[in-house]
Design an enzyme around this catalytic site. Sequence first.
Site, PDB file in Angstrom:
ATOM      1  N   ASP A 295      -7.894  -3.264   4.690  1.00  0.00           N
ATOM      2  CA  ASP A 295      -8.355  -2.516   6.052  1.00  0.00           C
ATOM      3  C   ASP A 295      -9.127  -0.984   5.357  1.00  0.00           C
ATOM      4  O   ASP A 295     -10.039  -0.775   6.096  1.00  0.00           O
ATOM      5  CB  ASP A 295      -7.359  -2.601   6.772  1.00  0.00           C
ATOM      6  CG  ASP A 295      -6.078  -1.962   6.256  1.00  0.00           C
ATOM      7  OD1 ASP A 295      -6.052  -1.300   5.071  1.00  0.00           O
ATOM      8  OD2 ASP A 295      -4.958  -1.820   7.059  1.00  0.00           O
TER       9      ASP A 295
ATOM     10  N   GLN B  58      -3.313  -4.374   4.096  1.00  0.00           N
ATOM     11  CA  GLN B  58      -3.133  -4.431   2.758  1.00  0.00           C
ATOM     12  C   GLN B  58      -1.700  -4.931   2.326  1.00  0.00           C
ATOM     13  O   GLN B  58      -0.904  -5.026   3.206  1.00  0.00           O
ATOM     14  CB  GLN B  58      -3.496  -3.031   2.073  1.00  0.00           C
ATOM     15  CG  GLN B  58      -5.063  -2.811   2.374  1.00  0.00           C
ATOM     16  CD  GLN B  58      -5.234  -1.612   1.401  1.00  0.00           C
ATOM     17  OE1 GLN B  58      -5.345  -0.391   2.084  1.00  0.00           O
ATOM     18  NE2 GLN B  58      -5.155  -1.607   0.315  1.00  0.00           N
ATOM     19  N   HIS B  59      -1.510  -4.989   1.090  1.00  0.00           N
ATOM     20  CA  HIS B  59      -0.022  -5.171   0.613  1.00  0.00           C
ATOM     21  C   HIS B  59       0.823  -6.476   0.978  1.00  0.00           C
ATOM     22  O   HIS B  59       1.641  -6.779   0.077  1.00  0.00           O
ATOM     23  CB  HIS B  59       0.751  -3.987   0.976  1.00  0.00           C
ATOM     24  CG  HIS B  59       0.079  -2.704   0.557  1.00  0.00           C
ATOM     25  ND1 HIS B  59      -0.351  -2.760  -0.764  1.00  0.00           N
ATOM     26  CD2 HIS B  59      -0.341  -1.657   1.230  1.00  0.00           C
ATOM     27  CE1 HIS B  59      -0.739  -1.185  -0.949  1.00  0.00           C
ATOM     28  NE2 HIS B  59      -0.756  -0.741   0.370  1.00  0.00           N
TER      29      HIS B  59
END
Length: 481
Positions: free
Chosen positions: A239, A81-82
């Site tokens: 995830d 992520q991110h």
Amino acid sequence: MSAAEGPLVVGVDTSTQSTKVLVVDAATGQVVASGQAPHTVTSGAGRESDPRQWWDALREALRQCGDAAHEAAAVSVGGQQHGLVTLDGHGEPVRPALLWNDVRSAPQARRLTEELGGAKFWAERTGSVPAASFTVTKWAWLAENEPEALRATKAVRLPHDYLTERLTGEGTTDRGDVSGTGWWASATEAYDDEILAHVGLDPALLPRVVRPGEVAGTVRDSHDLPFSKGTLVAPGTGDNAAAALGLGLRPGTPVLSLGTSGTVYAVSERRPADPTGTVAGFADARGEWLPLACTLNCTLAVDRVAALLGLDREAVEPAAGLTLLPYLDGERTPNLPNASGLLHGLRHDTTAGQLLQAAYDGAVHSLLGALDLVLEEEADRSAPLLLIGGGARGAAWQQTVRRLSGRPVQIPEAKELVALGAAAQAAGLLTGEDPAAVARRWNTTRGPVLEAVERDEATLARIAGVLSDASPLLERNTTAD
């Protein structure tokens, strides 16, 4: 390859360190082939990776799967992520991706929180208070430090978006992953124009948010992967949301993940909004929510204590009044970003095994405190905890979680839950099922259940007391240079 009962699907996990691929029988959940290839990540405060190596790793992992990948009818990508992926007009990376664990944007996170109404505003609008991991803070960092890269950027993507787009030729994302950017409004489930305007990000650069169960596209002609033309591509997701799919989570079922950092989460039917910033109000990949809390010090911190003592990680003895707060990397829950480890109760007769057990106790205490914040009041506190992650197979971890939670603990036998969840999402495209229902049909949580033992209230109280008494010292450390 053994004969499959149903169509084959591919689930991908593009994580920080590697890309893993599972080819799964959609009818039974049997893994018929798998592959894995590594990534490289820069070290230090800046953690970056070239997105093109994710594609190369995907190619290699699929190559290892042989003919099974070619027979797949659908594919889905779960990813870290991110991360901020910036692309030029030809779809090529402008610069390496800024990953979730790149902490250089911490000043931007603080400033953005202050500039736009404070923590309460962000929690209500996006579900989360931005930390340095969130994508919006990385975009703000890029604007301040590399304006030329910003000007060259014609598309902004997350890691899983990048791979999905290379498969389909279409710029798409999903609600689970986009909920961790900081520029998606969880109340309206749309990009937040006010936040985007504040950070100078044109919404035209962002991908379309594909709804759960929708087809993101099909594998295009020009690719160098072993998929057949027309193979369906699912939305993919982040995830944690993919792992929740892989476990087939129902609302209220708690998950405790033991990795380098620790996470606790549960699916919820209510949109979370925690102004303290402890609980991230992520969306899941199905249309519900995935409140999640994270601790920074988990298996890596305990293993470091074991190494310092010259012990095997399983060589624990009852802690006997000893307290160790293993905040070796600072801590996120509780919020002590610059704190260090703290030991209390050391005596002449203290053994190395007791010190090691105290490290386990301190790490699990933090996780269970975070879990109490994630779970809703009416959640059944006696239901089994699903214990996953690298530490879940360790006896010392298992017994510490049992003793401090007072709950039964279930350890799923299934591995690679992110890739398995992505495979369940791909299977759902073919069968029309809820991906979580697919995972439950595959019985992915199957595994031993360790019965509950009496909760060790004395240890919990002792750790809480030391934490409270040491609070001035720990908080003073947070402002140290």
